[in-house]
Design a protein around this motif. Sequence first.
Motif, mmCIF file in Angstrom:
data_model
loop_
_atom_site.group_PDB
_atom_site.id
_atom_site.type_symbol
_atom_site.label_atom_id
_atom_site.label_comp_id
_atom_site.label_asym_id
_atom_site.label_seq_id
_atom_site.Cartn_x
_atom_site.Cartn_y
_atom_site.Cartn_z
ATOM 1 N N LEU A 88 35.805 53.183 74.252
ATOM 2 C CA LEU A 88 36.920 52.307 73.921
ATOM 3 C C LEU A 88 37.402 52.508 72.493
ATOM 4 C CD1 LEU A 88 38.638 49.763 74.714
ATOM 5 C CD2 LEU A 88 36.715 48.389 73.860
ATOM 6 N N ASP A 89 38.667 52.883 72.356
ATOM 7 C CA ASP A 89 39.295 52.935 71.038
ATOM 8 C C ASP A 89 39.685 51.506 70.655
ATOM 9 O OD1 ASP A 89 40.467 53.858 68.705
ATOM 10 O OD2 ASP A 89 42.279 54.587 69.682
ATOM 11 N N ARG A 127 49.668 47.410 73.391
ATOM 12 C CA ARG A 127 49.741 46.338 74.395
ATOM 13 C C ARG A 127 48.606 45.335 74.297
ATOM 14 N NH1 ARG A 127 51.117 48.370 80.140
ATOM 15 N NH2 ARG A 127 51.800 46.224 80.370
ATOM 16 N N LYS A 128 47.382 45.770 74.232
ATOM 17 C CA LYS A 128 46.222 44.899 74.017
ATOM 18 C C LYS A 128 45.204 45.756 73.296
ATOM 19 C CE LYS A 128 45.052 41.645 76.864
ATOM 20 N NZ LYS A 128 44.394 40.524 77.532
ATOM 21 N N ASN A 129 44.780 45.323 72.107
ATOM 22 C CA ASN A 129 43.908 46.185 71.313
ATOM 23 C C ASN A 129 42.488 46.224 71.878
ATOM 24 O OD1 ASN A 129 42.228 44.146 70.073
ATOM 25 N ND2 ASN A 129 43.889 43.705 68.643
ATOM 26 N N GLY A 130 41.711 47.171 71.398
ATOM 27 C CA GLY A 130 40.371 47.385 71.911
ATOM 28 C C GLY A 130 39.444 46.202 71.700
ATOM 29 N N GLU A 131 39.633 45.498 70.605
ATOM 30 C CA GLU A 131 38.802 44.310 70.355
ATOM 31 C C GLU A 131 39.043 43.246 71.428
ATOM 32 O OE1 GLU A 131 38.614 41.017 66.884
ATOM 33 O OE2 GLU A 131 38.635 43.108 66.206
ATOM 34 N N ASP A 168 23.133 61.913 89.544
ATOM 35 C CA ASP A 168 24.376 61.511 90.188
ATOM 36 C C ASP A 168 25.536 61.680 89.216
ATOM 37 O OD1 ASP A 168 22.960 60.765 92.457
ATOM 38 O OD2 ASP A 168 22.715 58.699 91.771
ATOM 39 N N PRO A 169 26.725 61.960 89.744
ATOM 40 C CA PRO A 169 27.895 62.039 88.863
ATOM 41 C C PRO A 169 28.142 60.697 88.172
ATOM 42 C CG PRO A 169 28.395 62.896 91.049
ATOM 43 C CD PRO A 169 27.047 62.252 91.128
ATOM 44 N N ILE A 170 28.689 60.760 86.980
ATOM 45 C CA ILE A 170 28.961 59.588 86.158
ATOM 46 C C ILE A 170 30.473 59.391 86.073
ATOM 47 C CG2 ILE A 170 28.751 58.635 83.822
ATOM 48 C CD1 ILE A 170 26.079 58.897 85.175
ATOM 49 N N ASP A 171 30.923 58.155 86.264
ATOM 50 C CA ASP A 171 32.328 57.807 86.043
ATOM 51 C C ASP A 171 32.454 57.182 84.668
ATOM 52 O OD1 ASP A 171 34.083 58.339 88.410
ATOM 53 O OD2 ASP A 171 32.511 57.183 89.423
ATOM 54 N N ILE A 172 33.318 57.762 83.847
ATOM 55 C CA ILE A 172 33.536 57.284 82.483
ATOM 56 C C ILE A 172 34.988 56.830 82.371
ATOM 57 C CG2 ILE A 172 33.605 57.940 80.040
ATOM 58 C CD1 ILE A 172 31.536 60.163 80.812
ATOM 59 N N LEU A 173 35.181 55.626 81.836
ATOM 60 C CA LEU A 173 36.529 55.166 81.529
ATOM 61 C C LEU A 173 36.757 55.384 80.045
ATOM 62 C CD1 LEU A 173 39.225 53.844 82.162
ATOM 63 C CD2 LEU A 173 38.119 51.602 81.806
ATOM 64 N N LEU A 174 37.694 56.258 79.721
ATOM 65 C CA LEU A 174 38.097 56.525 78.347
ATOM 66 C C LEU A 174 39.369 55.734 78.087
ATOM 67 C CD1 LEU A 174 37.981 58.099 75.655
ATOM 68 C CD2 LEU A 174 39.215 59.955 76.813
ATOM 69 N N VAL A 175 39.302 54.796 77.156
ATOM 70 C CA VAL A 175 40.459 53.975 76.810
ATOM 71 C C VAL A 175 40.967 54.489 75.474
ATOM 72 C CG1 VAL A 175 41.359 51.642 76.561
ATOM 73 C CG2 VAL A 175 39.334 52.047 77.994
ATOM 74 N N GLU A 176 42.004 55.312 75.538
ATOM 75 C CA GLU A 176 42.468 56.057 74.361
ATOM 76 C C GLU A 176 43.949 56.364 74.516
ATOM 77 O OE1 GLU A 176 43.093 57.529 71.165
ATOM 78 O OE2 GLU A 176 40.904 57.468 71.319
ATOM 79 N N ASP A 177 44.739 56.075 73.482
ATOM 80 C CA ASP A 177 46.179 56.340 73.540
ATOM 81 C C ASP A 177 46.578 57.652 72.881
ATOM 82 O OD1 ASP A 177 45.513 55.149 71.027
ATOM 83 O OD2 ASP A 177 47.629 54.687 70.685
ATOM 84 N N VAL A 236 32.366 51.781 71.388
ATOM 85 C CA VAL A 236 33.597 51.870 70.614
ATOM 86 C C VAL A 236 33.636 53.255 69.984
ATOM 87 C CG1 VAL A 236 34.847 50.967 68.622
ATOM 88 C CG2 VAL A 236 33.707 49.387 70.207
ATOM 89 N N LEU A 237 34.719 53.975 70.239
ATOM 90 C CA LEU A 237 34.948 55.314 69.685
ATOM 91 C C LEU A 237 36.312 55.268 69.021
ATOM 92 C CD1 LEU A 237 34.048 58.282 69.397
ATOM 93 C CD2 LEU A 237 35.141 58.724 71.605
ATOM 94 N N THR A 238 36.316 55.110 67.698
ATOM 95 C CA THR A 238 37.556 54.831 66.994
ATOM 96 C C THR A 238 37.597 55.539 65.650
ATOM 97 O OG1 THR A 238 39.012 53.006 66.311
ATOM 98 C CG2 THR A 238 36.653 52.730 65.905
ATOM 99 N N SER A 239 38.765 55.596 65.058
ATOM 100 C CA SER A 239 38.906 56.238 63.754
ATOM 101 C C SER A 239 38.563 55.282 62.611
ATOM 102 C CB SER A 239 40.328 56.768 63.579
ATOM 103 O OG SER A 239 41.258 55.722 63.761
ATOM 104 N N SER A 240 38.446 54.006 62.897
ATOM 105 C CA SER A 240 38.192 53.016 61.841
ATOM 106 C C SER A 240 36.743 53.071 61.354
ATOM 107 C CB SER A 240 38.488 51.606 62.345
ATOM 108 O OG SER A 240 38.096 50.655 61.374
ATOM 109 N N GLU A 241 36.602 53.146 60.036
ATOM 110 C CA GLU A 241 35.289 53.049 59.417
ATOM 111 C C GLU A 241 35.118 51.700 58.729
ATOM 112 O OE1 GLU A 241 33.867 56.467 57.171
ATOM 113 O OE2 GLU A 241 35.538 57.636 57.975
#
Length: 147
Positions: free
Chosen positions: A64-65, A70-74, A4-13, A93-98
């Motif tokens: 989620l980044d 407006r409201k951070n990912g955490e 089935d097709p998958i719906d993905i919500l990408l939260v990224e600015d 969580v998909l973010t640049s922070s290490e």
Amino acid sequence: MHSDPIDILLVEDNPGDVRLTKEAFKEGRIDNTIHVARNGVDALSFLYRREGYEDAPRPDLILLDLNLPRKNGEEVLEELKDDPTLRRIPTVVLTSSEAEEDVVRSYEKYANAYLTKPIDPDEFIEIVRSFESFWLSVVNLPPAEEQ
């Protein structure tokens, strides 16, 4: 394996990261639709189907980044994992922070995985493809639950 097709919500600015993510998924083997929220407030509006998102589908997966306006990912992660109707949606969580504290806090707030975005665009696409291979081909996602 999903048929089935998958719906993905990408939260990224970051428009560049949105483009790279869409490009990587477009070339993938799983039929998917990527919905984009550019800040944490819009992500929650999408998930709660309010303020212009009344017809939004319930995503099968959330990317989620952490660094969002407006409201951070955490904060988004904490709110959605506190809600019994949203908590079972796998959230990665998909973010640049290490930073170790970001990794620890994300898992403490029940993130299902934490991926660090590489700076190199080709490496970024490879991370997304690996993610797709695992989360959409190997893992059994929970069935959609209607409100």
